[in-house]
Design a protein around this motif. Structure first.
Motif, PDB file in Angstrom:
ATOM      1  N   ALA A   1       0.803  -1.228   0.000  1.00 35.18           N
ATOM      2  CA  ALA A   1       0.000   0.000   0.000  1.00 35.18           C
ATOM      3  C   ALA A   1       0.835   1.277   0.000  1.00 35.18           C
ATOM      4  O   ALA A   1       0.289   2.368   0.089  1.00 35.18           O
ATOM      5  N   ILE A   2       2.160   1.139  -0.108  1.00 38.34           N
ATOM      6  CA  ILE A   2       3.020   2.322  -0.177  1.00 38.34           C
ATOM      7  C   ILE A   2       3.905   2.284  -1.414  1.00 38.34           C
ATOM      8  O   ILE A   2       4.001   3.263  -2.158  1.00 38.34           O
ATOM      9  N   THR A   3       4.536   1.137  -1.687  1.00 34.56           N
ATOM     10  CA  THR A   3       5.408   1.056  -2.864  1.00 34.56           C
ATOM     11  C   THR A   3       5.023  -0.051  -3.838  1.00 34.56           C
ATOM     12  O   THR A   3       5.560  -0.106  -4.947  1.00 34.56           O
ATOM     13  N   ASP A   4       4.117  -0.954  -3.460  1.00 38.15           N
ATOM     14  CA  ASP A   4       3.846  -2.112  -4.317  1.00 38.15           C
ATOM     15  C   ASP A   4       3.244  -1.732  -5.670  1.00 38.15           C
ATOM     16  O   ASP A   4       3.373  -2.491  -6.639  1.00 38.15           O
ATOM     17  N   HIS A   5       2.621  -0.552  -5.772  1.00 32.45           N
ATOM     18  CA  HIS A   5       2.051  -0.134  -7.059  1.00 32.45           C
ATOM     19  C   HIS A   5       3.132   0.183  -8.093  1.00 32.45           C
ATOM     20  O   HIS A   5       2.840   0.329  -9.278  1.00 32.45           O
ATOM     21  N   GLU A   6       4.398   0.255  -7.660  1.00 35.70           N
ATOM     22  CA  GLU A   6       5.495   0.623  -8.555  1.00 35.70           C
ATOM     23  C   GLU A   6       6.233  -0.575  -9.140  1.00 35.70           C
ATOM     24  O   GLU A   6       7.220  -0.406  -9.863  1.00 35.70           O
ATOM     25  N   VAL A   7       5.793  -1.779  -8.836  1.00 38.11           N
ATOM     26  CA  VAL A   7       6.506  -2.986  -9.281  1.00 38.11           C
ATOM     27  C   VAL A   7       6.789  -2.958 -10.774  1.00 38.11           C
ATOM     28  O   VAL A   7       7.945  -3.081 -11.218  1.00 38.11           O
ATOM     29  N   GLU A   8       5.761  -2.808 -11.576  1.00 36.02           N
ATOM     30  CA  GLU A   8       5.930  -2.877 -13.025  1.00 36.02           C
ATOM     31  C   GLU A   8       6.811  -1.753 -13.552  1.00 36.02           C
ATOM     32  O   GLU A   8       7.623  -1.956 -14.468  1.00 36.02           O
ATOM     33  N   THR A   9       6.668  -0.569 -12.981  1.00 34.52           N
ATOM     34  CA  THR A   9       7.474   0.569 -13.436  1.00 34.52           C
ATOM     35  C   THR A   9       8.943   0.387 -13.101  1.00 34.52           C
ATOM     36  O   THR A   9       9.820   0.663 -13.929  1.00 34.52           O
ATOM     37  N   ILE A  10       9.230  -0.103 -11.903  1.00 28.69           N
ATOM     38  CA  ILE A  10      10.624  -0.303 -11.507  1.00 28.69           C
ATOM     39  C   ILE A  10      11.272  -1.389 -12.354  1.00 28.69           C
ATOM     40  O   ILE A  10      12.424  -1.254 -12.785  1.00 28.69           O
ATOM     41  N   VAL A  11      10.549  -2.472 -12.629  1.00 27.45           N
ATOM     42  CA  VAL A  11      11.110  -3.518 -13.485  1.00 27.45           C
ATOM     43  C   VAL A  11      11.407  -2.955 -14.871  1.00 27.45           C
ATOM     44  O   VAL A  11      12.471  -3.223 -15.455  1.00 27.45           O
ATOM     45  N   ALA A  12      10.495  -2.155 -15.401  1.00 28.64           N
ATOM     46  CA  ALA A  12      10.695  -1.566 -16.730  1.00 28.64           C
ATOM     47  C   ALA A  12      11.909  -0.643 -16.754  1.00 28.64           C
ATOM     48  O   ALA A  12      12.744  -0.700 -17.673  1.00 28.64           O
ATOM     49  N   ARG A  13      12.031   0.204 -15.746  1.00 30.18           N
ATOM     50  CA  ARG A  13      13.151   1.142 -15.707  1.00 30.18           C
ATOM     51  C   ARG A  13      14.472   0.415 -15.476  1.00 30.18           C
ATOM     52  O   ARG A  13      15.509   0.796 -16.029  1.00 30.18           O
ATOM     53  N   ALA A  14      14.453  -0.632 -14.661  1.00 29.20           N
ATOM     54  CA  ALA A  14      15.667  -1.410 -14.419  1.00 29.20           C
ATOM     55  C   ALA A  14      16.135  -2.091 -15.696  1.00 29.20           C
ATOM     56  O   ALA A  14      17.330  -2.099 -16.016  1.00 29.20           O
ATOM     57  N   ALA A  15      15.194  -2.678 -16.442  1.00 29.04           N
ATOM     58  CA  ALA A  15      15.539  -3.336 -17.698  1.00 29.04           C
ATOM     59  C   ALA A  15      16.106  -2.327 -18.691  1.00 29.04           C
ATOM     60  O   ALA A  15      17.092  -2.603 -19.390  1.00 29.04           O
ATOM     61  N   ALA A  16      15.501  -1.138 -18.775  1.00 28.11           N
ATOM     62  CA  ALA A  16      15.982  -0.103 -19.690  1.00 28.11           C
ATOM     63  C   ALA A  16      17.382   0.370 -19.316  1.00 28.11           C
ATOM     64  O   ALA A  16      18.169   0.769 -20.189  1.00 28.11           O
ATOM     65  N   ALA A  17      17.698   0.317 -18.024  1.00 24.40           N
ATOM     66  CA  ALA A  17      19.024   0.732 -17.567  1.00 24.40           C
ATOM     67  C   ALA A  17      20.081  -0.341 -17.783  1.00 24.40           C
ATOM     68  O   ALA A  17      21.275  -0.086 -17.584  1.00 24.40           O
ATOM     69  N   GLY A  18      19.660  -1.551 -18.169  1.00 28.29           N
ATOM     70  CA  GLY A  18      20.605  -2.618 -18.449  1.00 28.29           C
ATOM     71  C   GLY A  18      20.743  -3.664 -17.364  1.00 28.29           C
ATOM     72  O   GLY A  18      21.629  -4.525 -17.445  1.00 28.29           O
ATOM     73  N   ALA A  19      19.884  -3.611 -16.332  1.00 29.87           N
ATOM     74  CA  ALA A  19      19.972  -4.603 -15.260  1.00 29.87           C
ATOM     75  C   ALA A  19      19.743  -6.005 -15.801  1.00 29.87           C
ATOM     76  O   ALA A  19      18.867  -6.228 -16.645  1.00 29.87           O
ATOM     77  N   LEU A  20      20.518  -6.965 -15.314  1.00 29.67           N
ATOM     78  CA  LEU A  20      20.382  -8.349 -15.757  1.00 29.67           C
ATOM     79  C   LEU A  20      19.159  -9.035 -15.167  1.00 29.67           C
ATOM     80  O   LEU A  20      18.627  -9.977 -15.750  1.00 29.67           O
ATOM     81  N   ASP A  21      18.731  -8.568 -14.000  1.00 29.49           N
ATOM     82  CA  ASP A  21      17.576  -9.168 -13.342  1.00 29.49           C
ATOM     83  C   ASP A  21      17.056  -8.182 -12.309  1.00 29.49           C
ATOM     84  O   ASP A  21      17.750  -7.236 -11.913  1.00 29.49           O
ATOM     85  N   VAL A  22      15.834  -8.409 -11.869  1.00 31.12           N
ATOM     86  CA  VAL A  22      15.220  -7.602 -10.813  1.00 31.12           C
ATOM     87  C   VAL A  22      14.629  -8.561  -9.789  1.00 31.12           C
ATOM     88  O   VAL A  22      13.851  -9.456 -10.146  1.00 31.12           O
ATOM     89  N   SER A  23      15.006  -8.400  -8.535  1.00 26.81           N
ATOM     90  CA  SER A  23      14.497  -9.256  -7.474  1.00 26.81           C
ATOM     91  C   SER A  23      13.723  -8.412  -6.464  1.00 26.81           C
ATOM     92  O   SER A  23      13.718  -7.176  -6.542  1.00 26.81           O
ATOM     93  N   PHE A  24      13.092  -9.063  -5.518  1.00 27.05           N
ATOM     94  CA  PHE A  24      12.325  -8.329  -4.505  1.00 27.05           C
ATOM     95  C   PHE A  24      12.302  -9.110  -3.208  1.00 27.05           C
ATOM     96  O   PHE A  24      12.505 -10.334  -3.181  1.00 27.05           O
ATOM     97  N   ILE A  25      12.054  -8.398  -2.116  1.00 28.03           N
ATOM     98  CA  ILE A  25      11.818  -8.997  -0.807  1.00 28.03           C
ATOM     99  C   ILE A  25      10.699  -8.199  -0.143  1.00 28.03           C
ATOM    100  O   ILE A  25      10.791  -6.969  -0.063  1.00 28.03           O
ATOM    101  N   PRO A  26       9.623  -8.853   0.303  1.00 34.11           N
ATOM    102  CA  PRO A  26       8.590  -8.128   1.051  1.00 34.11           C
ATOM    103  C   PRO A  26       9.177  -7.572   2.346  1.00 34.11           C
ATOM    104  O   PRO A  26      10.124  -8.137   2.914  1.00 34.11           O
ATOM    105  N   VAL A  27       8.645  -6.472   2.813  1.00 30.49           N
ATOM    106  CA  VAL A  27       9.183  -5.810   3.999  1.00 30.49           C
ATOM    107  C   VAL A  27       9.252  -6.777   5.188  1.00 30.49           C
ATOM    108  O   VAL A  27       8.351  -7.575   5.417  1.00 30.49           O
ATOM    109  N   ARG A  28      10.361  -6.707   5.906  1.00 33.48           N
ATOM    110  CA  ARG A  28      10.581  -7.508   7.109  1.00 33.48           C
ATOM    111  C   ARG A  28      10.660  -6.578   8.314  1.00 33.48           C
ATOM    112  O   ARG A  28      11.270  -5.508   8.230  1.00 33.48           O
TER     113      ARG A  28
END
Length: 359
Positions: free
Chosen positions: A238-265
């Protein structure tokens, strides 16, 4: 509740009784009442003390972590990320996991020398060393202390593999060292991008570099031939999860080999700090955030169990994984079961003390 300190993550500075951290008497410090009299508290200065360590490589046997050794050149972190799972470690120093963690820091200037000595031991066996797994090795004070650069210089000199995790673009300062190591498959870098919204980023990570600077660092690192990944860690419901698709897209455009995630602990003292932060900055959705976290963590604020602590459980966690998988495929990222394996066969240990005498 006290008003939050300017440009700091934690809104409170509670003591911890887990390690017999002495609590102040309620009327024993006039500063407790100052906020009520004088208004908002002044900014807190960052202080750094030197920490003398006997060894520098820490070892772990966690089955859900892809490394068994790490180095932490600093204790505490000025980035001030409210969700940081390393905050409770400050209680070992009789300091608060709250504002103290962000302002009362420790540096280990002997780290490069200690590292060289440990690598020279006959019993040492080479495996990738992880840096940035506890506190960020490229936090602001690195500009002065340059301990991280010294560590990389040692590892480079003896062809020892390393894995770097950071949310700072300061890592590009060391491209001159990292690029030659990458040519020998000795290094990979992970950049943490939690949110692309500067208003959210400056709240959850008040002294970390702007998200655009981090993505620019991904581009510079990949252009230099350094395998670079992006971590959306953590994802906050409810604070950052709406950005998942955008961050993956921007990471791929920047040349990242992969994008991972961890739910808040939220281990130990992090949970009450996080709750206080929610009440201050997101009171409209605080209950929803904590309810979703509980659904991820088996009805609790935190799930310490191996494996599930890193990926969460339940419908929300399943949906999050599905969204990441779809976003990866959409942007041409083929998820790897393992990140690029780093070479250990090139390692040549430093000469020991006797070798130095005759070198």
């Amino acid at each position: 509740m006290r008003k939050p300190r300017p440009h700091r993550g934690a809104t409170i500075n509670p003591v911890s009784d887990r390690f017999n951290l002495a609590a102040r008497e309620a009327d024993g410090d006039w500063l407790d009442m100052r906020d009520m009299i004088d208004g908002p508290p002044p900014p807190v200065r960052t202080t750094v003390q030197q920490l003398s360590a006997k060894t520098i490589i820490s070892h772990n046997k966690s089955p859900d972590i892809p490394f068994d050794r790490s180095i932490n050149p600093y204790v505490g972190c000025e980035h001030g990320c409210i969700y940081c799972f390393a905050r409770p470690t400050h209680a070992f120093h009789d300091l608060s996991p709250g504002i103290d963690f962000e302002t009362k820091l420790f540096a280990k200037p002997d780290a490069p020398r200690l590292l060289r000595e440990e690598l020279a031991k006959p019993s040492y066996r080479c495996a990738p060393i992880a840096l940035g797994t506890n506190t960020d090795p490229y936090q602001p004070i690195e500009a002065h202390w340059q301990i991280m650069r010294g560590i990389i210089e040692v590892l480079s000199a003896y062809s020892h593999p390393l894995v770097i995790t950071t949310k700072s673009d300061r890592v590009v300062r060391d491209i001159d060292l990292l690029a030659p190591m990458a040519e020998r498959n000795l290094v990979s870098v992970a950049i943490s991008v939690t949110s692309l919204d500067p208003r959210i980023a400056m709240t959850i990570e008040p002294r970390a570099p702007h998200p655009e600077r981090r993505l620019a660092a991904v581009t510079k690192l990949t252009a230099a031939g350094i395998p670079t990944y992006v971590n959306m860690a953590p994802v906050i419901p409810a604070i950052t999860d709406h950005e998942v698709e955008t961050i993956v897209a921007r990471a791929a455009a920047a040349g990242a080999l992969d994008v991972s995630f961890i739910p808040v602990r939220l281990p130990w003292e992090v949970a009450p700090l996080f709750r206080a932060w929610l009440d201050e900055h997101f009171p409209d959705r605080a209950a929803k955030v904590m309810a979703t976290i509980a659904s991820l963590r088996g009805g609790r604020d935190n799930d310490p169990a191996f494996f599930s602590r890193m990926r969460g459980q339940g419908p929300w966690a399943d949906l999050l994984r599905t969204r990441f998988d779809i976003a990866r495929r959409r942007h041409g990222i083929v998820r790897r079961a393992e990140r690029l394996g780093l070479r250990i066969d090139l390692f040549r240990p430093p000469p020991g003390a006797q070798g130095d005498l005759f070198g």
